[in-house]
Design a protein around this motif. Structure first.
Motif, PDB file in Angstrom:
ATOM      1  N   ALA A  90     -76.930 -48.419 -63.617  1.00 37.48           N
ATOM      2  CA  ALA A  90     -76.149 -49.607 -63.292  1.00 37.48           C
ATOM      3  C   ALA A  90     -74.728 -49.222 -62.913  1.00 37.48           C
ATOM      4  CB  ALA A  90     -76.145 -50.582 -64.474  1.00 37.48           C
ATOM      5  N   ALA A  91     -74.155 -48.259 -63.612  1.00 32.56           N
ATOM      6  CA  ALA A  91     -72.792 -47.815 -63.302  1.00 32.56           C
ATOM      7  C   ALA A  91     -72.736 -47.181 -61.920  1.00 32.56           C
ATOM      8  CB  ALA A  91     -72.303 -46.834 -64.362  1.00 32.56           C
ATOM      9  N   ARG A  92     -73.723 -46.351 -61.591  1.00 32.12           N
ATOM     10  CA  ARG A  92     -73.744 -45.716 -60.262  1.00 32.12           C
ATOM     11  C   ARG A  92     -73.915 -46.755 -59.156  1.00 32.12           C
ATOM     12  NH1 ARG A  92     -76.709 -41.736 -63.099  1.00 32.12           N
ATOM     13  NH2 ARG A  92     -78.680 -42.701 -62.490  1.00 32.12           N
ATOM     14  N   ALA A  93     -74.644 -47.800 -59.442  1.00 35.22           N
ATOM     15  CA  ALA A  93     -74.883 -48.834 -58.423  1.00 35.22           C
ATOM     16  C   ALA A  93     -73.661 -49.706 -58.187  1.00 35.22           C
ATOM     17  CB  ALA A  93     -76.073 -49.698 -58.843  1.00 35.22           C
ATOM     18  N   THR A  94     -72.768 -49.818 -59.158  1.00 27.26           N
ATOM     19  CA  THR A  94     -71.621 -50.723 -59.010  1.00 27.26           C
ATOM     20  C   THR A  94     -70.314 -49.998 -58.713  1.00 27.26           C
ATOM     21  OG1 THR A  94     -71.257 -50.704 -61.404  1.00 27.26           O
ATOM     22  CG2 THR A  94     -72.630 -52.472 -60.523  1.00 27.26           C
ATOM     23  N   ILE A  95     -70.254 -48.699 -58.920  1.00 23.99           N
ATOM     24  CA  ILE A  95     -69.021 -47.944 -58.662  1.00 23.99           C
ATOM     25  C   ILE A  95     -69.127 -47.348 -57.261  1.00 23.99           C
ATOM     26  CG2 ILE A  95     -67.603 -45.958 -59.362  1.00 23.99           C
ATOM     27  CD1 ILE A  95     -68.628 -46.438 -62.228  1.00 23.99           C
ATOM     28  N   PRO A  96     -68.170 -47.684 -56.388  1.00 28.60           N
ATOM     29  CA  PRO A  96     -68.225 -47.131 -55.042  1.00 28.60           C
ATOM     30  C   PRO A  96     -67.974 -45.616 -55.056  1.00 28.60           C
ATOM     31  CG  PRO A  96     -66.204 -48.390 -55.349  1.00 28.60           C
ATOM     32  CD  PRO A  96     -67.037 -48.537 -56.599  1.00 28.60           C
TER      33      PRO A  96
ATOM     34  N   ALA B 213     -87.489 -44.502 -81.473  1.00 25.36           N
ATOM     35  CA  ALA B 213     -86.104 -44.965 -81.312  1.00 25.36           C
ATOM     36  C   ALA B 213     -85.302 -44.031 -80.415  1.00 25.36           C
ATOM     37  CB  ALA B 213     -85.436 -45.114 -82.674  1.00 25.36           C
ATOM     38  N   ALA B 214     -85.504 -42.737 -80.555  1.00 32.42           N
ATOM     39  CA  ALA B 214     -84.738 -41.780 -79.755  1.00 32.42           C
ATOM     40  C   ALA B 214     -85.053 -41.959 -78.270  1.00 32.42           C
ATOM     41  CB  ALA B 214     -85.035 -40.354 -80.193  1.00 32.42           C
ATOM     42  N   ARG B 215     -86.326 -42.105 -77.936  1.00 37.94           N
ATOM     43  CA  ARG B 215     -86.706 -42.300 -76.538  1.00 37.94           C
ATOM     44  C   ARG B 215     -86.188 -43.648 -76.018  1.00 37.94           C
ATOM     45  NH1 ARG B 215     -86.528 -41.344 -71.732  1.00 37.94           N
ATOM     46  NH2 ARG B 215     -88.151 -42.166 -70.415  1.00 37.94           N
ATOM     47  N   GLY B 216     -86.237 -44.668 -76.847  1.00 34.98           N
ATOM     48  CA  GLY B 216     -85.710 -45.967 -76.450  1.00 34.98           C
ATOM     49  C   GLY B 216     -84.227 -45.909 -76.142  1.00 34.98           C
ATOM     50  N   LEU B 217     -83.468 -45.200 -76.976  1.00 33.30           N
ATOM     51  CA  LEU B 217     -82.031 -45.056 -76.752  1.00 33.30           C
ATOM     52  C   LEU B 217     -81.768 -44.256 -75.474  1.00 33.30           C
ATOM     53  CD1 LEU B 217     -79.183 -45.611 -77.770  1.00 33.30           C
ATOM     54  CD2 LEU B 217     -79.351 -43.528 -79.152  1.00 33.30           C
ATOM     55  N   GLU B 218     -82.564 -43.219 -75.261  1.00 37.56           N
ATOM     56  CA  GLU B 218     -82.413 -42.413 -74.051  1.00 37.56           C
ATOM     57  C   GLU B 218     -82.649 -43.263 -72.807  1.00 37.56           C
ATOM     58  OE1 GLU B 218     -85.089 -38.965 -72.060  1.00 37.56           O
ATOM     59  OE2 GLU B 218     -84.547 -38.642 -74.161  1.00 37.56           O
ATOM     60  N   ARG B 219     -83.677 -44.095 -72.811  1.00 35.26           N
ATOM     61  CA  ARG B 219     -83.954 -44.974 -71.678  1.00 35.26           C
ATOM     62  C   ARG B 219     -82.835 -45.998 -71.488  1.00 35.26           C
ATOM     63  NH1 ARG B 219     -89.562 -47.230 -72.932  1.00 35.26           N
ATOM     64  NH2 ARG B 219     -89.010 -48.635 -71.269  1.00 35.26           N
ATOM     65  N   PHE B 220     -82.281 -46.486 -72.599  1.00 36.43           N
ATOM     66  CA  PHE B 220     -81.166 -47.433 -72.535  1.00 36.43           C
ATOM     67  C   PHE B 220     -79.972 -46.801 -71.828  1.00 36.43           C
ATOM     68  CE2 PHE B 220     -77.260 -48.983 -74.692  1.00 36.43           C
ATOM     69  CZ  PHE B 220     -77.284 -50.291 -74.242  1.00 36.43           C
TER      70      PHE B 220
ATOM     71  N   GLU C  92     -79.988 -44.281 -69.775  1.00 35.50           N
ATOM     72  CA  GLU C  92     -80.347 -44.055 -68.367  1.00 35.50           C
ATOM     73  C   GLU C  92     -80.116 -45.319 -67.546  1.00 35.50           C
ATOM     74  OE1 GLU C  92     -84.410 -42.762 -68.441  1.00 35.50           O
ATOM     75  OE2 GLU C  92     -83.905 -40.782 -69.249  1.00 35.50           O
ATOM     76  N   ARG C  93     -80.493 -46.465 -68.107  1.00 32.83           N
ATOM     77  CA  ARG C  93     -80.298 -47.733 -67.396  1.00 32.83           C
ATOM     78  C   ARG C  93     -78.818 -48.046 -67.226  1.00 32.83           C
ATOM     79  NH1 ARG C  93     -83.633 -51.663 -70.780  1.00 32.83           N
ATOM     80  NH2 ARG C  93     -82.436 -53.192 -69.620  1.00 32.83           N
TER      81      ARG C  93
END
Length: 92
Positions: free
Chosen positions: A82-88, A68-75, A77-78
């Motif tokens: 996504a935030a870096r890709a949409t924020i100029p 669960a901890a690794r799954g949350l970490e990957r979540f 990260e995603r």
């Protein structure tokens, strides 16, 4: 309901529960019901043996738990990606 319909419904229910019994996630009541049925039904016993062998080979005899901890970490990260890709980028 006729007797044959009851029998078919019981087989269906047992077949649906087999994976959960095999992986240890079935309730005590479900496991008990399946065990009683398996004593009387050769077809379902054969399927139980097949699924048990398949489960053992897939897991090398080990029941794997999700990390669960690794799954949350990957979540997170995603979400960050996504935030870096949409924020100029800010002007310099």
């Amino acid at each position: 309901m006729s007797d044959s319909t009851d029998v078919n419904a019981c087989h269906r229910e047992v077949l649906e529960l087999l994976p959960w019994v095999i992986n240890g996630r079935a309730s005590v009541e479900e496991r008990s019901m399946v065990e009683v049925h398996l004593r009387e039904c050769e077809d379902c016993r054969t399927e139980y043996q097949f699924q048990s062998a398949l489960f053992a080979k897939m897991n090398n005899g080990q029941v794997l738990e999700p990390d669960a901890a690794r799954g949350l970490e990957r979540f997170w990260e995603r979400i960050d990606q996504a935030a870096r890709a949409t924020i100029p980028a800010l002007p310099r």
